[in-house]
Design a protein around this motif. Structure first.
Motif, PDB file in Angstrom:
ATOM      1  N   VAL A   6       6.403 -41.382  42.895  1.00 38.17           N
ATOM      2  CA  VAL A   6       5.333 -41.531  41.906  1.00 38.17           C
ATOM      3  C   VAL A   6       4.283 -42.507  42.429  1.00 38.17           C
ATOM      4  O   VAL A   6       4.615 -43.457  43.131  1.00 38.17           O
ATOM      5  CB  VAL A   6       5.902 -42.039  40.558  1.00 38.17           C
ATOM      6  N   PHE A   7       3.030 -42.260  42.086  1.00 39.93           N
ATOM      7  CA  PHE A   7       1.923 -43.061  42.608  1.00 39.93           C
ATOM      8  C   PHE A   7       0.946 -43.395  41.495  1.00 39.93           C
ATOM      9  O   PHE A   7       0.650 -42.544  40.669  1.00 39.93           O
ATOM     10  CB  PHE A   7       1.223 -42.319  43.744  1.00 39.93           C
ATOM     11  N   TYR A   8       0.492 -44.620  41.499  1.00 38.04           N
ATOM     12  CA  TYR A   8      -0.322 -45.078  40.379  1.00 38.04           C
ATOM     13  C   TYR A   8      -1.805 -44.793  40.505  1.00 38.04           C
ATOM     14  O   TYR A   8      -2.506 -44.761  39.511  1.00 38.04           O
ATOM     15  CB  TYR A   8      -0.151 -46.583  40.209  1.00 38.04           C
ATOM     16  N   PRO A  50       0.043 -41.257  36.985  1.00 34.59           N
ATOM     17  CA  PRO A  50       0.714 -41.083  35.688  1.00 34.59           C
ATOM     18  C   PRO A  50      -0.278 -40.875  34.564  1.00 34.59           C
ATOM     19  O   PRO A  50      -0.049 -40.074  33.657  1.00 34.59           O
ATOM     20  CB  PRO A  50       1.478 -42.399  35.506  1.00 34.59           C
ATOM     21  N   LEU A  51      -1.382 -41.618  34.656  1.00 37.55           N
ATOM     22  CA  LEU A  51      -2.391 -41.518  33.610  1.00 37.55           C
ATOM     23  C   LEU A  51      -2.905 -40.078  33.524  1.00 37.55           C
ATOM     24  O   LEU A  51      -2.959 -39.468  32.462  1.00 37.55           O
ATOM     25  CB  LEU A  51      -3.526 -42.489  33.946  1.00 37.55           C
ATOM     26  N   ARG A  52      -3.267 -39.532  34.667  1.00 42.02           N
ATOM     27  CA  ARG A  52      -3.806 -38.158  34.689  1.00 42.02           C
ATOM     28  C   ARG A  52      -2.723 -37.148  34.346  1.00 42.02           C
ATOM     29  O   ARG A  52      -2.982 -36.160  33.650  1.00 42.02           O
ATOM     30  CB  ARG A  52      -4.388 -37.846  36.072  1.00 42.02           C
ATOM     31  N   ARG A  64      -0.170 -37.574  32.455  1.00 41.52           N
ATOM     32  CA  ARG A  64       0.046 -37.658  31.008  1.00 41.52           C
ATOM     33  C   ARG A  64      -1.047 -36.921  30.252  1.00 41.52           C
ATOM     34  O   ARG A  64      -0.792 -36.189  29.308  1.00 41.52           O
ATOM     35  CB  ARG A  64      -0.024 -39.131  30.605  1.00 41.52           C
TER      36      ARG A  64
END
Lengths: 550, 166
Positions: free
Chosen positions: B143-145, B155-157, B159
């Motif tokens: 996973v990459f932030y 994760p933001l995108r 989500r």
């Protein structure tokens, strides 16, 4: 507070696994110390005078009660039963064994905690106002943006090997409690024509070459926050000095090429990326906001009877006067817990105290705790009707010293007792000063004074921005201390001025006392604070008195 | 030193040529100075050309050559000197360079994933044992932030995309 999801938990577990493997390779000799150093540092692991030190990130200083219990557990299980809260809104443990570090990290990860980016030449833990989302002063919760920055900066592939460490602080209130002007980047949330955005301040910092940051953009629309930060970091990574570690901070780059040229480079880079993948739309910001679980505040009114009655007790009233601040929700208050008992090392808490604070946070404060850069703790949401009971409980724990904001609320780095960089001790001096000013009446009469102590020129104790700053220096194998006056870390940040030759340790407390006596004599009225008097009079009259008896 | 490209050990076809050396009849890696001075002659040859670009030089100066270069080697004189990360991203994301992007110098395993995320596809690995670990290292994180040119979702995108598809 922000609730980690599956993604964050996966990431933390992978980070622990990676670190466990790195420690294994170090212990087996596959990695030499030079190669291991930056890797351990990026996980918050230092090699100090006596042992490894673990610094744990507390993103924007926010802790849940359960996270505080996890810290207590680490203190008890892996360390000597206490931890030290720092000016970076972090906590550090001083006595952990390298072999046990991966296990300690794994225990922390279960509570959503880690040591990631608490050291090393990367973007450090973003700090903010410990009163965020509680104070009526702010225009929006700055932690939203601190969290957005946390995500963007966590293991950023381009910015993990910068010229030097990089610190970002953010505030959304008029009163700056995050010292944004003495950070590599300071961000001030404000509104213009109904739009929310940031003033961007770059190149502040303390250390051996202190600077107050310069504003490079008055207003940055909030949607462009990350692309603008990326442009600043890229300008720094490509052009910052790497020939001399003392000149490798962004403040030196800004100073050497000039604010105008630096701004030009950033704006030029930003123009290329501003509408790219880093653009934050409302949906993205709202998605972060939705992850912040706010307390379900009770419907209460201000000044409940039980509080009014309690104020008849002068001891409670004294504590209330300096530890309690107004809250945005009626019937609530912000409480600062002093970690500065008379005779104690500033910022230390035992495992028992941490557990007890966690319990009190659950009982009285919706389970939330903050770490303030003054090395105190804050309960941001306390029901006013519970204040008397909270105070009694804190008092029993030795955590109700009524000195927040006063002369004995000292910021001090760990100094020569722990730190391999220090030239002089800080903690014993802080302890002596708290003893000299233990009389609460006298301290209250002296009023608001920030006294900051650093054990060396690296300025971890923020001496430059103390109203009274004390810097330890070494002279012929003896510890001496330089004294500065007039520094401030708030929205009107400025650096203190040196009053004269350094004095030996045995004289420091007397000198401070003479400076404060001079203030009491020279102030126009008791409402003129120490810092206001220094600004009005300059340092001369204080200097004369400070050295008068020598 | 072992060259790993797209995660696999490969033989390096390129010969590093000093500035005063005659060009061999083989794929050649030349210095930045030589490229800038002799570009026409270099590209007129019937052999691939690569350049070793120092991390103190503006990588945007490569703009006129990006379509013709077969290799750009960016330098990590010490692994702690991270300028080439920025250069790599600019080269890939700003200049649209599509050829081989090689990390050379003190290239160690704990940096592999960062390098790949910035656009490197070839690693001139400093330690033999590290070359064996490339595949494992690139899987350290799932996973990459933050978004980079590697196109992995944050994760933001992710989500937001999930929310939209509901």
């Amino acid at each position: 507070m922000y609730v980690y999801d599956e993604f964050d938990r996966t990431f933390l577990q992978e980070r622990v696994d990676e670190f466990r493997d790195q420690v294994r390779r170090r212990l087996s000799g596959e990695l030499n110390e030079e190669e291991f150093k930056p890797l351990r540092l990026m996980n918050g692991v230092y090699l100090q005078l006596h042992a490894y030190m673990l610094r744990i990130a507390i993103p924007y200083g926010t802790l849940s009660a359960d996270q505080m219990r996890a810290l207590a557990h680490v203190a008890r299980r892996y360390d000597r039963n206490y931890g030290h809260f720092t000016t970076r809104q972090n906590i550090q443990f001083n006595w952990i064994k390298l072999e046990e570090l991966p296990d300690a990290m794994a225990d922390l990860a279960r509570a959503g905690l880690h040591g990631l980016q608490t050291s090393g030449n990367c973007i450090r833990n973003t700090t903010t106002d410990p009163w965020a989302a509680a104070t009526p002063e702010e225009i929006e919760d700055p932690r939203l943006y601190a969290e957005i920055i946390r995500q963007w900066s966590t293991l950023h592939p381009e910015f993990t090997y910068l010229p030097r460490k990089f610190k970002i602080a953010i505030t959304a209130a008029k009163h700056d409690r995050a010292a944004i002007r003495v950070h590599d980047i300071g961000l001030r949330l404000h509104q213009r024509d109904g739009e929310t955005g940031f003033e961007v301040i770059v190149g502040g910092g303390l250390g051996r070459t202190p600077f107050v940051g310069k504003t490079i953009r008055e207003f940055l629309p909030r949607h462009h926050l990350l692309s603008y930060l990326e442009a600043v970091l890229r300008t720094y990574n490509a052009g910052g000095r790497r020939d001399n570690i003392y000149k490798a901070r962004i403040k030196i780059q800004v100073h050497e090429i000039g604010t105008e040229e630096f701004t030009r480079r950033v704006e030029e880079e930003w123009a290329q990326i501003k509408d790219g993948a880093l653009t934050l739309d409302d949906a993205a910001i709202d998605a972060i906001r939705a992850h912040f679980k706010e307390p379900d505040f009770e419907a209460l009114t201000d000044e409940p009877e039980v509080l009014v009655a309690a104020k008849a007790d002068s001891a409670f009233a004294r504590w209330f006067g300096n530890s309690v601040a107004p809250h945005k929700v009626p019937g609530h208050a912000i409480v600062t817990i002093s970690l500065k008992p008379v005779g104690g090392p500033p910022g230390d808490a035992t495992a028992e105290q941490m557990d007890a604070i966690a319990d009190l946070a659950d009982r009285f404060a919706y389970g939330e705790i903050r770490v303030a850069h003054e090395q105190n703790l804050t309960l941001p949401h306390v029901r006013q009707k519970d204040l008397p009971e909270l105070w009694r409980a804190l008092d029993k724990l030795g955590l109700a010293t009524p000195n927040v904001g006063l002369i004995s609320d000292i910021i001090a780095c760990p100094g020569l007792d722990y730190c391999s960089l220090a030239n002089a001790r800080s903690i014993p001096l802080a302890q002596d000063l708290t003893k000299r000013f233990a009389d609460h009446e006298r301290a209250a009469d002296i009023g608001r004074v920030h006294l900051n102590i650093s054990g060396c020129i690296n300025a971890c104790g923020h001496h430059h921005v103390g109203h009274i700053g004390i810097l330890g220096v070494e002279k012929k194998d003896e510890e001496f201390y330089q004294i500065t006056l007039g520094g401030k870390a708030n929205h009107k940040a400025r650096l203190g001025e040196l009053i004269g030759p350094a004095v030996p340790e045995s004289e420091v407390v007397d000198v401070v006392e003479r400076i404060l006596d001079a203030y009491v004599e020279l102030r126009q009225s008791p409402s003129e604070t120490f810092i206001a008097a220094v600004q009005r009079l300059g340092i001369e009259p204080f200097k004369e008195r400070a050295y008068a008896a020598r | 030193m072992p060259l790993v490209k797209h995660g696999k050990l490969v033989t390096d076809a390129f010969v590093t040529v000093a500035d005063d050396e005659t060009l061999p009849d083989a794929p050649a890696l030349v210095s930045a100075e030589r490229l800038l001075k002799e570009a026409d002659a270099l590209f007129a040859r019937n052999q691939p050309v690569g350049v070793i670009w120092p991390n103190s030089k503006d990588v945007l100066d490569l703009a006129p050559f990006v379509d013709r270069l077969a290799v750009v080697a960016l330098v990590f004189p010490k692994f702690r000197d991270g300028r080439a990360y920025t250069q790599a991203r600019l080269l890939r994301e700003r200049l649209g360079y599509k050829g081989e992007l090689r990390a050379i110098g003190n290239v160690l395993r704990d940096q592999f994933l960062l390098m790949v995320r910035c656009g490197f596809d070839a690693l001139d690995v400093a330690k033999e044992a590290d070359a064996q670990a490339v595949e494992k290292e690139l899987k350290t994180y799932s996973v990459f932030y933050q978004p980079t040119g590697d196109g992995r979702p944050t994760p933001l995108r992710a989500r937001l995309a999930a929310a939209r598809s509901v």
